[in-house]
Design an enzyme around this catalytic site. Structure first.
Site, PDB file in Angstrom:
ATOM      1  CG  LEU A  22       3.699  -7.338  -7.260  1.00  0.00           C
ATOM      2  CD1 LEU A  22       3.753  -7.454  -5.850  1.00  0.00           C
ATOM      3  CD2 LEU A  22       2.497  -8.140  -7.554  1.00  0.00           C
ATOM      4  N   GLY A  23       5.134  -3.802  -9.944  1.00  0.00           N
ATOM      5  CA  GLY A  23       5.500  -2.605 -10.320  1.00  0.00           C
ATOM      6  C   GLY A  23       6.744  -2.141 -10.518  1.00  0.00           C
ATOM      7  N   GLY A  25       9.437   1.316 -10.772  1.00  0.00           N
ATOM      8  CA  GLY A  25       9.992   2.920 -10.754  1.00  0.00           C
ATOM      9  C   GLY A  25      11.124   2.990 -11.515  1.00  0.00           C
ATOM     10  CB  VAL A  30       7.447  -3.520  -6.447  1.00  0.00           C
ATOM     11  CG1 VAL A  30       6.665  -4.083  -5.336  1.00  0.00           C
ATOM     12  CG2 VAL A  30       7.922  -1.928  -6.064  1.00  0.00           C
ATOM     13  CE  LYS A  45      10.353   1.897  -3.667  1.00  0.00           C
ATOM     14  NZ  LYS A  45       9.473   3.057  -3.265  1.00  0.00           N
ATOM     15  CG  ASP A 143       4.724  10.940  -5.479  1.00  0.00           C
ATOM     16  OD1 ASP A 143       4.022  11.588  -6.359  1.00  0.00           O
ATOM     17  OD2 ASP A 143       5.566   9.779  -6.194  1.00  0.00           O
ATOM     18  CE  LYS A 145       2.565   8.947  -8.332  1.00  0.00           C
ATOM     19  NZ  LYS A 145       3.285   9.112  -9.391  1.00  0.00           N
ATOM     20  CG  ASN A 148       2.656   6.567  -4.968  1.00  0.00           C
ATOM     21  OD1 ASN A 148       3.188   5.480  -5.620  1.00  0.00           O
ATOM     22  ND2 ASN A 148       3.003   7.727  -4.999  1.00  0.00           N
ATOM     23  CG  ASP A 161       6.717   6.029  -3.638  1.00  0.00           C
ATOM     24  OD1 ASP A 161       7.560   6.182  -3.367  1.00  0.00           O
ATOM     25  OD2 ASP A 161       6.120   5.892  -5.095  1.00  0.00           O
ATOM     26  CB  THR A 180       2.663  12.951  -9.933  1.00  0.00           C
ATOM     27  OG1 THR A 180       3.678  12.112  -9.301  1.00  0.00           O
ATOM     28  CG2 THR A 180       2.300  12.418 -11.147  1.00  0.00           C
TER      29      THR A 180
HETATM   30  P1  ADP Z   1       8.273   4.109  -6.758  1.00  0.00           P
HETATM   31  O1  ADP Z   1       8.811   5.027  -5.871  1.00  0.00           O
HETATM   32  O2  ADP Z   1       9.374   3.256  -7.736  1.00  0.00           O
HETATM   33  O3  ADP Z   1       6.980   4.766  -7.354  1.00  0.00           O
HETATM   34  P2  ADP Z   1       6.406   2.435  -5.114  1.00  0.00           P
HETATM   35  O4  ADP Z   1       6.855   2.007  -3.711  1.00  0.00           O
HETATM   36  O5  ADP Z   1       5.270   3.382  -5.442  1.00  0.00           O
HETATM   37  O6  ADP Z   1       7.771   2.697  -5.943  1.00  0.00           O
HETATM   38  O7  ADP Z   1       6.073   0.815  -5.635  1.00  0.00           O
HETATM   39  C1  ADP Z   1       5.739   1.175  -7.491  1.00  0.00           C
HETATM   40  C2  ADP Z   1       4.632   0.064  -7.728  1.00  0.00           C
HETATM   41  O8  ADP Z   1       4.773  -1.016  -7.194  1.00  0.00           O
HETATM   42  C3  ADP Z   1       3.133   0.603  -6.887  1.00  0.00           C
HETATM   43  O9  ADP Z   1       2.906   1.884  -7.516  1.00  0.00           O
HETATM   44  C4  ADP Z   1       2.488  -0.608  -6.996  1.00  0.00           C
HETATM   45  O10 ADP Z   1       1.911  -0.755  -8.092  1.00  0.00           O
HETATM   46  C5  ADP Z   1       3.525  -1.739  -6.489  1.00  0.00           C
HETATM   47  N1  ADP Z   1       3.688  -1.967  -5.222  1.00  0.00           N
HETATM   48  C6  ADP Z   1       4.506  -1.347  -4.413  1.00  0.00           C
HETATM   49  N2  ADP Z   1       4.516  -1.728  -3.239  1.00  0.00           N
HETATM   50  C7  ADP Z   1       3.529  -2.872  -3.269  1.00  0.00           C
HETATM   51  C8  ADP Z   1       2.868  -3.817  -2.148  1.00  0.00           C
HETATM   52  N3  ADP Z   1       3.138  -3.653  -0.927  1.00  0.00           N
HETATM   53  N4  ADP Z   1       1.887  -4.618  -2.538  1.00  0.00           N
HETATM   54  C9  ADP Z   1       1.679  -4.640  -3.988  1.00  0.00           C
HETATM   55  N5  ADP Z   1       2.044  -3.806  -4.837  1.00  0.00           N
HETATM   56  C10 ADP Z   1       2.962  -2.703  -4.645  1.00  0.00           C
HETATM   57 MG    MG Z   2       5.186   5.305  -6.537  1.00  0.00          MG
END
Ligand code: ADP
Ligand code: MG
Length: 292
Positions: A22-23, A25, A30, A45, A143, A145, A148, A161, A180
């Site tokens: 889904l994402g 970092g 994730v 995550k 953070d 934005k 997040n 986040d 950021t």
């Molecule tokens: P990082 O610290 O790497 O930025 P995040 O917690 O922001 O980690 O998660 C990175 C990305 O993963 C988010 O920006 C989003 O796109 C996706 N993501 C994180 N948590 C969820 C969730 N609970 N449901 C759907 N997508 C998520």
């Molecule tokens: Mg993030």
């Protein structure tokens, strides 16, 4: 030494079936996952401690444990992401969150380019309510934005986040640069550049909300410049305008709120709770709204 590691990874995979990404970092991935016993969906995550430079893995573990403890402290708010489960091992940490099916506010904004005042109001009110709760616990997120800010099935906000979040002691000020570039508050930039500056606190999150609100309404950020140094100078000088043609269709009340947020002097900037009392939020649209 090997045992707890295997247990944690095994524990996670015994209970959940990982699905698509889904994402991503710098040090985490994730993935959507399914709880085998119930069929319920979550977002995991997965933090790869072993994939770090030697020495960095301890710091990453420590910062992840801090993120977990803050997530637990802010648990239970309707507009803050819920941490469902944690598995920790020598090489991985798994954070299992409630799944936000509608993804990032960032991607939603990209798909629609701009939001109506009504939708902006709906989103910003929820984001401010989440942050009001966080700030009341003397925690600064650092953070904030659109990447997040996640959207659940009903397009309600889930702030996520907490990787940079800090619990402050009373009137403690912070000095470390993090966040950021486009969302950094002037006092944070100044305290990074000039030794004698007094540091920064929770007001940096309010500033970031002002940048988000501006961007939601017209589809472009307030201080942007292709040269990053110029952008950072614009931020420190609080130089932005409502002059582009897109602003002609926006009423005075959201502009007034943005103007009260994007004030370079943190002591003069509106607080979260004052922002929630602003006239922009006094007449609310019916919830939930549906996108696009
Ligand atoms: P990082 O610290 O790497 O930025 P995040 O917690 O922001 O980690 O998660 C990175 C990305 O993963 C988010 O920006 C989003 O796109 C996706 N993501 C994180 N948590 C969820 C969730 N609970 N449901 C759907 N997508 C998520
Ligand atoms: Mg993030």
């Amino acid at each position: 030494e090997e045992l707890p590691d295997k247990y944690a990874a095994r524990g996670f995979y015994a209970k959940y079936e990982p699905k698509e990404i889904l994402g991503k970092g710098v040090s985490s991935t994730v993935r959507r996952c399914i709880e085998k016993e119930t069929g319920r969906e979550f977002a995991a995550k997965i933090i790869d401690l072993a994939g770090q430079e030697p020495g960095d893995s301890d710091a990453l573990r420590e910062s992840t444990l801090r993120e977990i403890s803050i997530l637990r402290e802010v648990a239970g708010h309707p507009y803050i992401i819920e941490l469902h489960d944690v598995y920790e091992s020598d090489t991985f940490i798994f954070l299992v969150f409630e799944l936000c099916k509608n993804g990032e506010l960032f991607d939603y904004l990209t798909s629609v380019v701009t939001l109506s005042e009504k939708k902006t109001k709906y989103i910003m009110k929820q984001l401010f309510e989440a942050l009001s709760f966080v700030h009341r616990k003397n925690i600064v997120h650092r953070d904030v934005k659109p990447e997040n800010v996640l959207l659940d099935d009903n397009f309600n906000v889930k702030l996520t986040d907490f990787g940079f979040a800090r619990k402050l002691k009373d009137d403690e000020k912070l000095h470390e640069v993090c966040g950021t570039p486009g969302y950094l508050a002037p006092e944070l930039l100044k305290s990074a550049m000039f030794e004698d500056e007094g540091g920064y606190d929770k007001a940096v999150d309010v500033w970031a909300c002002g940048v988000i609100m501006y961007t939601l309404l017209v589809g472009c950020p307030p201080f942007w410049h292709r040269k990053q140094m110029v952008m950072l100078r614009n931020i420190m000088e609080g130089r932005f305008t409502f002059s582009s043609p897109e602003w002609d269709d926006v009423t005075d009340s959201p502009k007034d709120l943005i103007q009260k947020i994007l004030i370079t002097e943190p002591a003069k900037r509106i607080t979260i709770d004052e922002a929630l009392d602003h006239e922009f939020f006094q007449i609310l649209p019916q919830a939930p709204w549906h996108a696009p």
